[in-house]
Design a protein around this motif. Structure first.
Motif, mmCIF file in Angstrom:
data_model
loop_
_atom_site.group_PDB
_atom_site.id
_atom_site.type_symbol
_atom_site.label_atom_id
_atom_site.label_comp_id
_atom_site.label_asym_id
_atom_site.label_seq_id
_atom_site.Cartn_x
_atom_site.Cartn_y
_atom_site.Cartn_z
ATOM 1 N N PRO A 18 -9.307 -1.811 -3.531
ATOM 2 C CA PRO A 18 -7.959 -1.455 -3.972
ATOM 3 C C PRO A 18 -7.455 -0.190 -3.274
ATOM 4 O O PRO A 18 -8.231 0.711 -2.978
ATOM 5 C CB PRO A 18 -8.129 -1.212 -5.474
ATOM 6 C CG PRO A 18 -9.550 -0.761 -5.623
ATOM 7 C CD PRO A 18 -10.326 -1.530 -4.587
ATOM 8 N N GLY A 19 -6.150 -0.155 -3.032
ATOM 9 C CA GLY A 19 -5.572 0.949 -2.276
ATOM 10 C C GLY A 19 -5.133 2.111 -3.143
ATOM 11 O O GLY A 19 -3.958 2.487 -3.158
ATOM 12 N N VAL A 20 -6.078 2.705 -3.876
ATOM 13 C CA VAL A 20 -5.743 3.870 -4.687
ATOM 14 C C VAL A 20 -5.589 5.089 -3.782
ATOM 15 O O VAL A 20 -6.108 5.145 -2.668
ATOM 16 C CB VAL A 20 -6.811 4.132 -5.766
ATOM 17 C CG1 VAL A 20 -6.842 2.999 -6.765
ATOM 18 C CG2 VAL A 20 -8.184 4.324 -5.147
ATOM 19 N N SER A 21 -4.877 6.069 -4.272
ATOM 20 C CA SER A 21 -4.471 7.217 -3.467
ATOM 21 C C SER A 21 -5.646 7.912 -2.779
ATOM 22 O O SER A 21 -5.609 8.183 -1.580
ATOM 23 C CB SER A 21 -3.717 8.218 -4.353
ATOM 24 O OG SER A 21 -3.334 9.349 -3.613
ATOM 25 N N LYS A 22 -6.697 8.189 -3.524
ATOM 26 C CA LYS A 22 -7.840 8.914 -2.955
ATOM 27 C C LYS A 22 -8.509 8.105 -1.851
ATOM 28 O O LYS A 22 -8.909 8.656 -0.812
ATOM 29 C CB LYS A 22 -8.854 9.250 -4.049
ATOM 30 C CG LYS A 22 -10.076 10.000 -3.533
ATOM 31 C CD LYS A 22 -11.036 10.320 -4.659
ATOM 32 C CE LYS A 22 -12.315 10.942 -4.138
ATOM 33 N NZ LYS A 22 -13.267 11.265 -5.239
ATOM 34 N N GLN A 23 -8.636 6.789 -2.046
ATOM 35 C CA GLN A 23 -9.273 5.952 -1.034
ATOM 36 C C GLN A 23 -8.463 5.906 0.257
ATOM 37 O O GLN A 23 -9.019 5.871 1.355
ATOM 38 C CB GLN A 23 -9.485 4.540 -1.573
ATOM 39 C CG GLN A 23 -10.487 4.454 -2.717
ATOM 40 C CD GLN A 23 -11.835 5.011 -2.309
ATOM 41 O OE1 GLN A 23 -12.232 6.087 -2.781
ATOM 42 N NE2 GLN A 23 -12.538 4.323 -1.447
ATOM 43 N N HIS A 45 0.062 -1.936 -3.012
ATOM 44 C CA HIS A 45 0.951 -2.429 -4.074
ATOM 45 C C HIS A 45 0.243 -3.385 -5.021
ATOM 46 O O HIS A 45 0.767 -3.710 -6.095
ATOM 47 C CB HIS A 45 2.177 -3.112 -3.460
ATOM 48 C CG HIS A 45 3.331 -3.201 -4.406
ATOM 49 N ND1 HIS A 45 3.610 -4.326 -5.139
ATOM 50 C CD2 HIS A 45 4.246 -2.280 -4.780
ATOM 51 C CE1 HIS A 45 4.660 -4.112 -5.899
ATOM 52 N NE2 HIS A 45 5.065 -2.879 -5.707
ATOM 53 N N GLN A 46 -0.959 -3.836 -4.665
ATOM 54 C CA GLN A 46 -1.709 -4.738 -5.540
ATOM 55 C C GLN A 46 -2.490 -3.984 -6.615
ATOM 56 O O GLN A 46 -3.069 -4.600 -7.513
ATOM 57 C CB GLN A 46 -2.660 -5.598 -4.703
ATOM 58 C CG GLN A 46 -1.946 -6.645 -3.853
ATOM 59 C CD GLN A 46 -2.840 -7.267 -2.799
ATOM 60 O OE1 GLN A 46 -3.998 -6.858 -2.620
ATOM 61 N NE2 GLN A 46 -2.310 -8.249 -2.078
ATOM 62 N N VAL A 47 -2.526 -2.667 -6.527
ATOM 63 C CA VAL A 47 -3.222 -1.868 -7.540
ATOM 64 C C VAL A 47 -2.478 -2.006 -8.877
ATOM 65 O O VAL A 47 -1.269 -1.764 -8.933
ATOM 66 C CB VAL A 47 -3.276 -0.381 -7.123
ATOM 67 C CG1 VAL A 47 -3.885 0.468 -8.237
ATOM 68 C CG2 VAL A 47 -4.078 -0.227 -5.844
ATOM 69 N N PRO A 48 -3.166 -2.408 -9.953
ATOM 70 C CA PRO A 48 -2.487 -2.638 -11.242
ATOM 71 C C PRO A 48 -2.199 -1.344 -11.990
ATOM 72 O O PRO A 48 -2.404 -1.256 -13.205
ATOM 73 C CB PRO A 48 -3.489 -3.517 -11.993
ATOM 74 C CG PRO A 48 -4.811 -3.079 -11.490
ATOM 75 C CD PRO A 48 -4.600 -2.737 -10.022
ATOM 76 N N ASN A 49 -1.754 -0.354 -11.274
ATOM 77 C CA ASN A 49 -1.460 0.943 -11.888
ATOM 78 C C ASN A 49 -0.255 1.548 -11.173
ATOM 79 O O ASN A 49 -0.386 2.085 -10.077
ATOM 80 C CB ASN A 49 -2.674 1.866 -11.777
ATOM 81 C CG ASN A 49 -2.467 3.190 -12.497
ATOM 82 O OD1 ASN A 49 -1.339 3.606 -12.742
ATOM 83 N ND2 ASN A 49 -3.564 3.866 -12.809
ATOM 84 N N PRO A 50 0.928 1.484 -11.762
ATOM 85 C CA PRO A 50 2.128 1.992 -11.095
ATOM 86 C C PRO A 50 2.069 3.482 -10.772
ATOM 87 O O PRO A 50 2.703 3.942 -9.817
ATOM 88 C CB PRO A 50 3.251 1.688 -12.103
ATOM 89 C CG PRO A 50 2.570 1.419 -13.403
ATOM 90 C CD PRO A 50 1.223 0.888 -13.065
#
Length: 370
Positions: A125-130, A177-182
């Motif tokens: 998932p493309g979270v900010s830290k990653q 955008h696929q991360v389920p966390n807006p």
């Protein structure tokens, strides 16, 4: 128990893989390589190259005016070029070809180079830290420390300036955008915007992905107004019949194969026999140019290895069967009612039918109509 190791010199992997081949196999393999390495420029390539050149020129003008102390307004900010297309359109291949033509980007995939560009594939998932950690690796910065998110992004900004990087490419942006966390999505959006707005070291972005990235871009007015969009559309028949014909003809020429039985005259506009083949090929490729090219290369490979000198529909039928595992009844190149075949579920069509039935039942249960 100790692990035993061999003292023998390791045999070259290429030699081992090719040890069983005779001279005829080697000759065929070279022809196949010639086909697989071929690149066919299309009109869309020129459009993308033009927009990329515009982005580079904007950066050059900004740097020139900053050095003279007279940069104003938009020239103080980075810009963004966004390439959007469905999976299989070939956008990643075309974009990397375009990037490779820019002298200032030489070595952009090498963390030790002095390229003005770095390139990553968005993590999933493309979270900010990653995303920040991926950028640090592309910048050649490695650490065994566990970094906090804000520390990682601060290091990204510092390393970009230290390395002299002016452009950042992020491929597969839809992963973010696929991360389920807006909240996570907005953090990435805000950070990328900050890179472009940095008054000390503004960076321009090159973003690429599927149409799922549209909401990511459209949700922020400041990002959207800095973007230039290039869309790679899917094939549409009969509009793109000539493009598919050209692809088949060019790759056959590269492989030294006759294709007269498939496409007799590229100049003909009324050749219904060859038009049906083109439509079958487009349908089998989910109407995506990149997959059309792969399918043509696969069929040519089968023909060359079989020792044939003419490319036929049978070679395409074999290529499609190998790619999907389908039977003859659902092979787009063999079936009579080929247009009704759902190529996206060719591997296990019965599963698609079961899912369709379940969908109908849910619709009725929820009070809808079907």
């Amino acid at each position: 128990m100790a692990i035993e190791t061999s003292s023998k010199e390791p045999i070259n992997a290429i030699e081992r893989l090719r040890a069983h081949r005779n001279a005829d196999d080697v000759a065929k393999s070279k022809r196949v390589q010639h086909v697989l390495n071929a690149y066919l420029p299309l009109p869309r390539d020129e459009e993308l190259q033009d927009r990329l050149n515009d982005l580079i020129e904007h950066c050059a003008m900004a740097l020139e005016q900053v050095s003279e102390g007279r940069a104003r307004g938009r020239l103080l900010e980075g810009r963004a070029l966004c390439l959007i297309g469905q999976s299989g359109t070939g956008k990643t291949t075309v974009l990397h070809k375009a990037l490779a033509r820019v002298k200032a980007f030489e070595g952009y995939q090498d963390p030790t180079s002095d390229s003005l560009l770095i390139s990553i594939v968005a993590p999933s998932p493309g979270v900010s830290k990653q995303v920040a950690m991926q950028l640090l690796r592309a910048l050649g910065y490695t650490t065994e420390r566990v970094l906090q998110e804000n520390v990682a992004w601060d290091l990204v900004r510092r390393q970009i300036a230290l390395r002299g990087v002016r452009f950042v490419h992020i491929d597969e942006l839809q992963h973010i955008h696929q991360v389920p966390n807006p909240i996570e999505i907005q953090k990435v959006r805000d950070t990328l915007k900050a890179l472009m707005q940095n008054s000390v070291w503004p960076v321009s972005l090159i973003l690429s992905g599927t149409p799922e990235i549209a909401p990511f871009l459209q949700a922020d007015t400041q990002i959207r107004r800095r973007c230039t969009i290039v869309k790679f559309d899917s094939l549409s028949m009969p509009r793109d019949i000539a493009i598919v014909r050209t692809i088949v003809a060019q790759f056959c020429q590269r492989g030294g194969l006759d294709h007269d039985g498939l496409i007799r005259d590229l100049r003909s506009k009324e050749d219904k026999a060859t038009d049906e083949f083109v439509r079958r090929l487009a349908h089998a490729s989910i109407d995506e140019i990149g997959i059309v090219i792969e399918m043509v290369q696969d069929a040519i490979t089968i023909a060359i290895r079989a020792g044939d000198d003419k490319l036929t529909g049978g070679h395409f039928a074999s290529a499609y069967q190998r790619r999907t595992g389908c039977d003859a009844m659902r092979n787009v190149f063999l079936a009579f009612e080929w247009e009704t075949i759902d190529v996206r579920s060719a591997l296990y069509p019965e599963n698609a039918l079961k899912e369709e039935d379940r969908s109908r039942r849910r619709t009725v249960k929820n009070g809808g109509t079907y």
